[in-house]
Design an enzyme around this catalytic site. Sequence first.
Site, PDB file in Angstrom:
ATOM      1  CB  THR A 186      -0.878   0.033   1.261  1.00  0.00           C
ATOM      2  OG1 THR A 186      -0.016   0.110   2.404  1.00  0.00           O
ATOM      3  CG2 THR A 186      -1.735  -1.217   1.382  1.00  0.00           C
ATOM      4  CD  GLU A 331      -5.202  -2.799   2.189  1.00  0.00           C
ATOM      5  OE1 GLU A 331      -5.539  -2.352   1.069  1.00  0.00           O
ATOM      6  OE2 GLU A 331      -4.701  -2.077   3.084  1.00  0.00           O
ATOM      7  CE  LYS A 440     -15.597   8.541  13.862  1.00  0.00           C
ATOM      8  NZ  LYS A 440     -14.696   7.466  14.186  1.00  0.00           N
ATOM      9  CD1 TRP A 445     -19.613   9.588  12.961  1.00  0.00           C
ATOM     10  CD2 TRP A 445     -19.217   8.188  11.256  1.00  0.00           C
ATOM     11  NE1 TRP A 445     -19.051   8.459  13.481  1.00  0.00           N
ATOM     12  CE2 TRP A 445     -18.797   7.570  12.467  1.00  0.00           C
ATOM     13  CE3 TRP A 445     -19.053   7.481  10.065  1.00  0.00           C
ATOM     14  CZ2 TRP A 445     -18.222   6.296  12.503  1.00  0.00           C
ATOM     15  CZ3 TRP A 445     -18.486   6.215  10.111  1.00  0.00           C
ATOM     16  CH2 TRP A 445     -18.070   5.633  11.312  1.00  0.00           C
TER      17      TRP A 445
HETATM   18  P1  ADP Z   1      -5.070   2.376  -4.913  1.00  0.00           P
HETATM   19  O1  ADP Z   1      -3.607   2.143  -5.016  1.00  0.00           O
HETATM   20  O2  ADP Z   1      -5.950   1.760  -5.933  1.00  0.00           O
HETATM   21  O3  ADP Z   1      -5.438   3.798  -4.547  1.00  0.00           O
HETATM   22  P2  ADP Z   1      -4.953   1.745  -2.331  1.00  0.00           P
HETATM   23  O4  ADP Z   1      -5.071   0.433  -1.669  1.00  0.00           O
HETATM   24  O5  ADP Z   1      -3.682   2.519  -2.242  1.00  0.00           O
HETATM   25  O6  ADP Z   1      -5.359   1.452  -3.767  1.00  0.00           O
HETATM   26  O7  ADP Z   1      -6.100   2.719  -1.928  1.00  0.00           O
HETATM   27  C1  ADP Z   1      -7.406   2.257  -1.840  1.00  0.00           C
HETATM   28  C2  ADP Z   1      -8.254   3.409  -1.437  1.00  0.00           C
HETATM   29  O8  ADP Z   1      -8.443   4.289  -2.540  1.00  0.00           O
HETATM   30  C3  ADP Z   1      -9.642   2.980  -1.039  1.00  0.00           C
HETATM   31  O9  ADP Z   1      -9.690   2.528   0.284  1.00  0.00           O
HETATM   32  C4  ADP Z   1     -10.408   4.266  -1.254  1.00  0.00           C
HETATM   33  O10 ADP Z   1     -10.258   5.148  -0.170  1.00  0.00           O
HETATM   34  C5  ADP Z   1      -9.725   4.872  -2.454  1.00  0.00           C
HETATM   35  N1  ADP Z   1     -10.511   4.555  -3.655  1.00  0.00           N
HETATM   36  C6  ADP Z   1     -10.312   3.558  -4.544  1.00  0.00           C
HETATM   37  N2  ADP Z   1     -11.226   3.612  -5.539  1.00  0.00           N
HETATM   38  C7  ADP Z   1     -12.041   4.667  -5.262  1.00  0.00           C
HETATM   39  C8  ADP Z   1     -13.195   5.252  -5.902  1.00  0.00           C
HETATM   40  N3  ADP Z   1     -13.684   4.767  -7.041  1.00  0.00           N
HETATM   41  N4  ADP Z   1     -13.750   6.328  -5.311  1.00  0.00           N
HETATM   42  C9  ADP Z   1     -13.271   6.835  -4.175  1.00  0.00           C
HETATM   43  N5  ADP Z   1     -12.198   6.343  -3.528  1.00  0.00           N
HETATM   44  C10 ADP Z   1     -11.584   5.268  -4.066  1.00  0.00           C
END
Ligand code: ADP
Length: 543
Positions: A186, A331, A440, A445
């Site tokens: 990540t 993940e 919060k 929220w």
């Molecule tokens: P990526 O590398 O695809 O960004 P990460 O695991 O680093 O994957 O990040 C995932 C996060 O990116 C998700 O938990 C979410 O917060 C955000 N995300 C992924 N797709 C979307 C989407 N279509 N709209 C809004 N947020 C998104």
Amino acid sequence: MLQGDMMDRPLLLSSLIEFAALYHGEREIVSRTAEGTIHRYNYAAAGRRVKQLANALRRLNVEEGERIGTLAWNTYRHFEIYFAVSGMGSVCHTINPRLFTDQIAYIGNHAEDRIIFVDLPFVALAEQLAPQLPLVRAFVVMTDRAHMPETSLPGALCYEDLLTAESEVLEWPTFDENTAAALCYTSGTTGDPKGVLYSHRSTMLHSFASCMGDVLGIRARDSILVVVPMFHVNAWGIPYCAAMTGAKLVFPGAALDGASVHELMESEAVTLSAGVPTVWLLLLQYLRDTGNSLPHLERVVCGGSAAPRAMIQEFEEVHDVRLLHAWGMTEMNPVGVVNTPKPVLEALEGDAKLDLMAKQGRAIFGVDLKIVDDSGQELARDGKAFGALKVRGPWVARRYFQRDDDPAFDSDGWFSTGDVCTIDPDGFIQIVDRTKDVIKSGGEWISSIELENIAVGHPAVAEACVIGVPHPKWDERPLLVVVPSKGATPSKEDVMSVFAGKVAKWWLPDDVVFTDELPHTATGKLLKTELRQRYKDYKLPSA
Ligand code: ADP
């Protein structure tokens, strides 16, 4: 229990390239290479070269389970590494070269990478990293002898030399389908990046699911331009799906600007593409500027961050291209939900249709979803209640690589995504915030993202960020931090007027502060942790 009588053939990734080479051998794989040319071959040739590379890995004493890194753009050689490394029972670790150098060094050491494949544009980066990566036995430069650069990389090998020396004959090893196949980290907005170790089984089941008609609907007749980097959660699994179906693959290399992407879409009659919103904004801008069109393209998958409504509309109405909004995470291999129409909703038109398409997508078989409140109580799937999103399924991680007890993994078998969303009665989710960013206030929220989206609608606001700051009565209240547009000097009252009639009164930010710049991560996401730190003692007028 009475056992079934069916064969127990393990789900192994080597079977994908075998299948593609045998049944779709003539289907093309086209790449824009780092050497500056367009390279073409087909699945049959790729299958042979994957075996040569696997034999070369054996000769380099690569053992089962060892991690083999890549620092590379999307090209046919990267595709070959995916299948050769995993097929042999070792682990393909795609490293994101856009991260900060220290992060990359941390990742390479944490993963214990033994060999790293380096694309030509990243040789200088690898040279800089090499002294910090004592475990790496060899660096393989992904080019031929003619383009091999002068390099200080210790034990630098030439990719094409390695292959030429090897036989095209190989019997793939058979092993347990739960064996590790690939590793991705990540991006680590908070703390160190975390590794997710995919298995052959998880990637295979994820590929079956992604190919389903109501997910990405990938078929042999598709020509797929893989814009999303192969170091970004395995290009969302598309290389595996393409091999599974015999779809044509088009790899853009490093050139992700509008003109280059459009050129490949035209020359290769691309029907499907996938990438983050930024790339599509660049492409649409290019099309507007040049008057070019997209006669072949049918669908684009867009995820990683929210797809703006205007972008969905422009693809649909100007180019007759369906944007499939998708949400996922490292993940999750990564696909979680995809926005494809349900029959009951196909009749929607205008704003109602766009409202639906702007949602991240709907549940797919294989990923269980639920939203919960602060006390872990499940919330209604009514499209209004929003809570923390939890997921589980055969392609969801159960732990991070070599790191135990992360609170995101519940004892009851669910993974906390860190996203806050609604789920509607049709199963569509809409992300409203991240759990650590949601404000919060008095037990309720407030979505920081929704407030930011409204704030940037003000012409004098270039960028906006909303964070929760401590409040004696309400626990937290929203503070709006604004970067004014060039030359503009708006007042607080002026900026606040943009919220009129758009949100409930108790959602309104308690104060506005102006700043020249907002902090961002290496991947361009807002660094709210830093802003919260900066304003942790900020005294709100209401406090
Ligand atoms: P990526 O590398 O695809 O960004 P990460 O695991 O680093 O994957 O990040 C995932 C996060 O990116 C998700 O938990 C979410 O917060 C955000 N995300 C992924 N797709 C979307 C989407 N279509 N709209 C809004 N947020 C998104």
